[in-house]
Design an enzyme around this catalytic site. Structure first.
Site, PDB file in Angstrom:
ATOM      1  N   GLY A  39       0.724  -1.211  -0.057  1.00  0.00           N
ATOM      2  CA  GLY A  39      -0.047  -0.053   0.209  1.00  0.00           C
ATOM      3  C   GLY A  39       0.794   1.408   0.071  1.00  0.00           C
ATOM      4  CG  ASP A  87      -4.064  -1.033  -1.116  1.00  0.00           C
ATOM      5  OD1 ASP A  87      -4.435  -2.024  -0.918  1.00  0.00           O
ATOM      6  OD2 ASP A  87      -2.956  -0.955  -1.713  1.00  0.00           O
TER       7      ASP A  87
END
Length: 307
Positions: A101, A146
């Site tokens: 992420g 994310d």
């Protein structure tokens, strides 16, 4: 004004989450992106500095698809503010293209810092929405998981198009994260799976449904503090990810090393085709599994405890 944001790991539900099935993800609190904003000379406008990429550019000259510039413009539009005379700098410990992420962490940290410099505290929901728009530049058709877990900095149960459910944590999860050293481009992996799904819809829908059911079972196992069962479900998720073509020999070697060293379960995390694996471990078993991953060739091994 300084801010930071964590990385994230998907515990289970990769790829199927793009098509409306659930996924669970957790923040990686010990590996973070930092962003800070400092005042600059009057009339200079907003400058953007990406330390890790060696880039510096003026917002007014940045192209529309430059992610940090896009994020800054979104924040200013959201707040109804003019471009400030300032320097926004970002620096991240998260590997780029590692499935942790990094793009969303940069967006959340930068949005929080820029808004703070302008005297506004953004809610997790606002941070997530702003970061999601930039995720489209990174990933094409992102699931949204994310930006959600990174903005809330809590484990979440996520279904695309529905409000994220922040999970209570009944038992700590000890995870090792091992970097394969091979970059993973989420946009390419998601597009490749989509292309194969279009060619073989029944095959892929069956496996996505299996992953979705597995995610629900994994949540129940965690809630019941049944970590051995949770580990087995992570292994089952990995088998299905291999069947849809996103695992690699390098990832499989790290996963096997973790399991043989005593991990309760192990799987790739993120889009696959490179990037990182996660291993669920006990406190007692963590050192041995970490050593095994390094011997197996992991470039980096991080540990995180979700509690």
């Amino acid at each position: 004004m300084e801010s930071s944001a964590p990385g994230k790991v998907i515990l289970c539900g990769e790829h199927s989450v793009v098509y409306g099935y659930p996924a669970m993800a957790a923040p990686v609190m010990g590996v973070r992106c930092r962003a800070w904003v400092e005042a600059a000379a009057s009339g200079s406008g907003l400058s953007l500095v990406a330390v890790d990429l060696g880039e510096r550019l003026a917002l007014r000259a940045a192209p529309p698809d430059q992610p940090l510039a896009a994020l800054a413009r979104l924040v200013l539009a959201h707040l109804g503010c003019e471009e400030p005379d300032a320097v926004l700098t970002v620096h991240s410990d998260l590997p780029i293209a590692g499935g942790l992420g990094s793009g969303a962490a940069v967006s959340v940290a930068a949005a929080r810092a820029l808004a703070g410099f302008l005297g506004v505290t953004l809610s997790p929901a606002a941070l997530s929405a702003l970061a999601y728009e930039v995720e489209k530049l990174h990933h094409g058709t992102p699931s949204g998981i994310d930006n959600t877990v990174i903005a809330w900095e809590r484990p979440v149960y996520f279904v695309k198009g529905q409000p994220p459910e922040v999970l209570a944590i009944p038992a700590p999860l000890r995870l090792l994260i091992a970097d394969s050293g091979i970059g993973a481009v989420t946009r390419e992996a998601v597009a490749a799976v989509r292309q194969r799904r279009e060619a073989h819809p029944a095959y892929y829908e069956a496996r996505f449904a299996q992953i979705g059911a597995l995610v629900s079972a994994a949540r129940a196992a965690w809630e019941q503090q049944d970590l051995p069962t949770l580990g087995q479900l992570l292994d089952a998720n990995q088998a299905l990810l291999a069947e849809i073509g996103v695992s690699t020999p390098r990832l499989e070697a790290l996963i096997t090393a973790a399991r043989q060293a005593g991990a309760l379960g192990a799987k790739l995390t993120g889009s696959g085709m490179g990037g990182n694996i996660i291993a669920l471990v006990t406190a007692e078993g963590m050192p041995a599994v970490a050593d095994a991953l390094r011997v197996a060739g992991a470039v980096h091994v991080w540990q995180t405890i979700t509690e």
